[in-house]
Motif scaffolding. Sequence first.
Motif, PDB file in Angstrom:
ATOM      1  N   ARG A 100       0.827  -1.205   0.000  1.00 49.62           N
ATOM      2  CA  ARG A 100       0.000   0.000   0.000  1.00 49.62           C
ATOM      3  C   ARG A 100       0.866   1.262   0.000  1.00 49.62           C
ATOM      4  O   ARG A 100       0.549   2.261  -0.651  1.00 49.62           O
ATOM      5  CB  ARG A 100      -0.888   0.024   1.239  1.00 49.62           C
ATOM      6  N   ASP A 101       1.973   1.206   0.736  1.00 51.45           N
ATOM      7  CA  ASP A 101       2.795   2.400   0.937  1.00 51.45           C
ATOM      8  C   ASP A 101       3.891   2.576  -0.106  1.00 51.45           C
ATOM      9  O   ASP A 101       4.595   3.598  -0.094  1.00 51.45           O
ATOM     10  CB  ASP A 101       3.452   2.350   2.320  1.00 51.45           C
ATOM     11  N   VAL A 102       4.084   1.600  -1.018  1.00 51.86           N
ATOM     12  CA  VAL A 102       5.189   1.707  -1.968  1.00 51.86           C
ATOM     13  C   VAL A 102       4.978   2.908  -2.879  1.00 51.86           C
ATOM     14  O   VAL A 102       3.839   3.273  -3.209  1.00 51.86           O
ATOM     15  CB  VAL A 102       5.309   0.413  -2.803  1.00 51.86           C
ATOM     16  N   VAL A 106      -0.785   0.069  -4.004  1.00 42.38           N
ATOM     17  CA  VAL A 106      -0.877  -1.241  -4.633  1.00 42.38           C
ATOM     18  C   VAL A 106      -1.692  -2.183  -3.750  1.00 42.38           C
ATOM     19  O   VAL A 106      -1.470  -2.270  -2.536  1.00 42.38           O
ATOM     20  CB  VAL A 106       0.531  -1.827  -4.875  1.00 42.38           C
ATOM     21  N   VAL A 107      -2.629  -2.908  -4.354  1.00 35.96           N
ATOM     22  CA  VAL A 107      -3.502  -3.823  -3.629  1.00 35.96           C
ATOM     23  C   VAL A 107      -3.056  -5.262  -3.885  1.00 35.96           C
ATOM     24  O   VAL A 107      -3.039  -5.703  -5.040  1.00 35.96           O
ATOM     25  CB  VAL A 107      -4.967  -3.650  -4.053  1.00 35.96           C
ATOM     26  N   PHE A 163       1.425 -10.804  -4.485  1.00 32.65           N
ATOM     27  CA  PHE A 163       1.519 -10.128  -5.785  1.00 32.65           C
ATOM     28  C   PHE A 163       0.285  -9.276  -6.006  1.00 32.65           C
ATOM     29  O   PHE A 163      -0.831  -9.668  -5.646  1.00 32.65           O
ATOM     30  CB  PHE A 163       1.622 -11.140  -6.927  1.00 32.65           C
ATOM     31  N   ALA A 164       0.501  -8.127  -6.638  1.00 27.45           N
ATOM     32  CA  ALA A 164      -0.619  -7.295  -7.071  1.00 27.45           C
ATOM     33  C   ALA A 164      -1.221  -7.897  -8.333  1.00 27.45           C
ATOM     34  O   ALA A 164      -0.616  -8.740  -9.001  1.00 27.45           O
ATOM     35  CB  ALA A 164      -0.148  -5.876  -7.340  1.00 27.45           C
ATOM     36  N   ASP A 165      -2.435  -7.484  -8.655  1.00 20.92           N
ATOM     37  CA  ASP A 165      -3.020  -7.880  -9.930  1.00 20.92           C
ATOM     38  C   ASP A 165      -2.158  -7.305 -11.051  1.00 20.92           C
ATOM     39  O   ASP A 165      -1.804  -6.121 -11.020  1.00 20.92           O
ATOM     40  CB  ASP A 165      -4.447  -7.332 -10.036  1.00 20.92           C
ATOM     41  N   GLY A 180       5.347  -4.379  -7.164  1.00 17.71           N
ATOM     42  CA  GLY A 180       4.064  -5.060  -7.084  1.00 17.71           C
ATOM     43  C   GLY A 180       4.127  -6.395  -6.372  1.00 17.71           C
ATOM     44  O   GLY A 180       3.174  -7.179  -6.468  1.00 17.71           O
ATOM     45  N   THR A 181       5.194  -6.670  -5.619  1.00 14.16           N
ATOM     46  CA  THR A 181       5.318  -7.974  -4.958  1.00 14.16           C
ATOM     47  C   THR A 181       6.022  -7.834  -3.609  1.00 14.16           C
ATOM     48  O   THR A 181       6.775  -6.872  -3.372  1.00 14.16           O
ATOM     49  CB  THR A 181       6.083  -8.960  -5.861  1.00 14.16           C
TER      50      THR A 181
END
Length: 655
Positions: free
Chosen positions: A532-534, A545-546, A598-600, A648-649
Motif C-alpha cells: 500500500r505504501d510503496v 498497490v492492492v 503479488f498485485a493484480d 508489485g510484490t
Amino acid sequence: MTRTDKPRRRSPAANTAARATLGAPFRAGTAAVRLASEDTAARFASSTYNPKTRTVIAVLSVGARVPRFGAFEELSIATDAIDLRRVALGQVRLLDSHDRSSVDAILGVVTDAWIEGGKLLGRIQFSETDAGRNAEGMVARGEVTAISVGYRVNVWTRVGIENDVEIWRADEWELLEASLVSVPADADALIRSAQTTLNTHLKGNRMDPEVIDNSNNENTRQIDVRSPQNDGARQVMSDREVREAYDIAERAGIPLDFVRRHVDSGGTMADFRERTFERLADNANRTRTNAARSDETFENPDFLNRSIVDALYSKMTGKAPTGAAVELAGRSMLEMGAMILQSRGERVSWANRVTLADRVLTRSGHTTSDFPNLLTLAGNRVLADAYQIAQTPLKQLARRRTAIDFRPVSILRLSEAPRLDKVPEGGEVKHGSRVEAKEGFAIDTYAKIFGISRQAIINDNLGAFGETSGDFGRAAASTEADLIAGLLLANGGDGANLNDGNPVYSTGRGNKAAAGSAITVDALGAGRKVLRDVTDIDGKTPLNVVPRHLVVGSAKETEAEQVLHEISAVQVDEVNPFPGKLTLHVEPRLIGNSWRLFADPGQLATLVIAYLAGREGPQIDLQQGWDVLGVEFRAVLDFGCAMQDWRGTYLNPGA
C-alpha cells in the motif's frame, strides 16, 4: 508442341535430375504468378460483359512461354494437367494485381472454368463491393482487358533447351487466383469478345463454311461451322438463331462451347432450347446436391477433412467421437488417407499397402499430402489440451506481450504523471517531467522432433503419436513453469536481478520481510501495508498497490488455506480480513517455507511473459521425412519471460 497434348510424364528420377540443373525456382509445390510483360501487351475494346448477370468471360491462360529465373516456363493446358477444384468450391478469387494481403483487393470470383481451343477460359462474376463495381465498370468500358493467373505447380518437366536457355513445363498445376492487371504475361490472356468472334464468323448475312482460324487475333476465337459428323455439312440454324443461341447461353451462364457444339451437330433452334432447359435443370439439381453435400456427406473435401481431424483426435485421446467422426471411428489411418485420395479424384488400389501409405503421406512431386496436415491439426489439439492442463499458476501473475521477432524486447516504465499545478490568471503552464526505468529480455525457441513412419500408418499405430503430442504439450508447460519459477528462485530466493543490478526482493527495497514468519493474519497485514505504501519510481508518489495473489510452495499450501478460510469470529481481534481478497496459487517448484504476495498484473505487473507473434503456446509443424520413411513432426515453443518491477510484490522468507 500443341497446347492440348496430354503432358508427357517423366520418372521421378528423371525429373529430379532435370531440376538439379536449374535449381530451386522450379521446385515442385511452389506458387507463382504469370508476371506482366510489355512485350506481350494486347488491347481491344469489346468484351463478353453481361450487365444482367454482372459476369464476363476471360481467357485465363494459353500456357504461353514466358521467361522466369533465367529460363522459359510453359503451362500445360490439358484437363489432366490443371487442378480446378478450387473453382468448383468458389475459392478462386478475382484480385487486383495479385494482391492477396487484403480483402479489399477482391474484385470477384471465378464461377466456372473450362478448356476450349487450347485455352483455359473462365467466367468471372464481380463482387458487390465498391472495388468490384469499379472493376466491373472498367471492364465493361474496355479500359481493362488483361488477365493474369496465380497458381501452384506440383510437377515440373524440363522439355528442352532453346538457344542455351532451358524450357520447363508445368505438367500438374493448381489454379489459385486470377487478377486484373495492366499487361498480362500471356498475350492471349484477356477479357474475351464473343460478339466480335461471332461477327467475324458470320460474314454479312451468310455463314462462311470455311474454318475461320483467328489464332493471331486476340479478339477472336476459332469457330468451325462444319459438322464433324457430316463431313462439312452446313449448320441448320439461321444467322439470327445462332446469334440468339449465343445470347441465351451467355445470359444462362452456359459455356459458349455448348452453342458451338450444337451448331456443329446440325441441331435446330427448338432442339437447342430443349437442351438448354435440360442443362439448366441439371445445374439446378447439382447445385441442390452440392448444397446438401457441403454439410452432410464426405463427398465435400472440406467436410471430410474436418471429420477426419475429429476422428484422429478421438483415436489419440480415447474420447468418444461426435458428429460425422462416429462413422470414421472404426476406420484405420490408411483407410482415411485413401478417402482423401479418392476425394481428389485419384484411383486407390489396396494391392500394395506400402505404396498406398506412400501416396497417403506424399503428393505427386514428393510434397506433403493432405493427410499429414490433418494429422498435425489433430496432434495440435491433443498438445493444446495437455498444455492447458499442465500450465503453472504463475502465469496468472504475469502481463502478456507479443514479440514480432527474436530481438531483445525492451520494457520501459515511466513514473506517474506529475501533479497538476494551479495556474494563476494570466500565468504560464509549467512543464512536468517523468522518471523512467528500463528492463529487457528476449524470446527463445525450445523444440523437439519426432516422426511417424509409414509402418505406423499401415499398422494403424496412432497411440504413440497421440501420447507424444500430449507429452510435448506437458513438456512445453513445464518449460514455461521452470523459466518463470527460476526468476523467483534466483539469488537464493530473492529473485532475478533487475536493471539496477539488485534482486527483486531485498530489505533495502522494503519488499522483503526482515525476519521470516508463518502465514498469519498479522504477517499478511504487514505485507499488505508494504504494498500500500510503496511509491512510484520517482520516490514520491504513493501507488496504493492492492495485493490480490498469495503464492506458496507445496510446503505451505495447507497453512495458507487455513489462514484464508473464512470463519465466524466472536471477538473483533479474531476477524480474518483476507478471505475473498487473496487468491491462493501453489507452485511446487517454489521449495521451502517462503511465501509471496503479488498485485493484480492489471494494476502493477512484476512478471512479464511473451510469445512470438502468431505462435502463442506450443505448435506442431511437419515436414516430409528425410531421416525416416514417413513424416517428421516438430514441437516448437517460442517463449520468453522476465521480472520487470519490484513494486508489485512482497516476500516473506517463512518461519
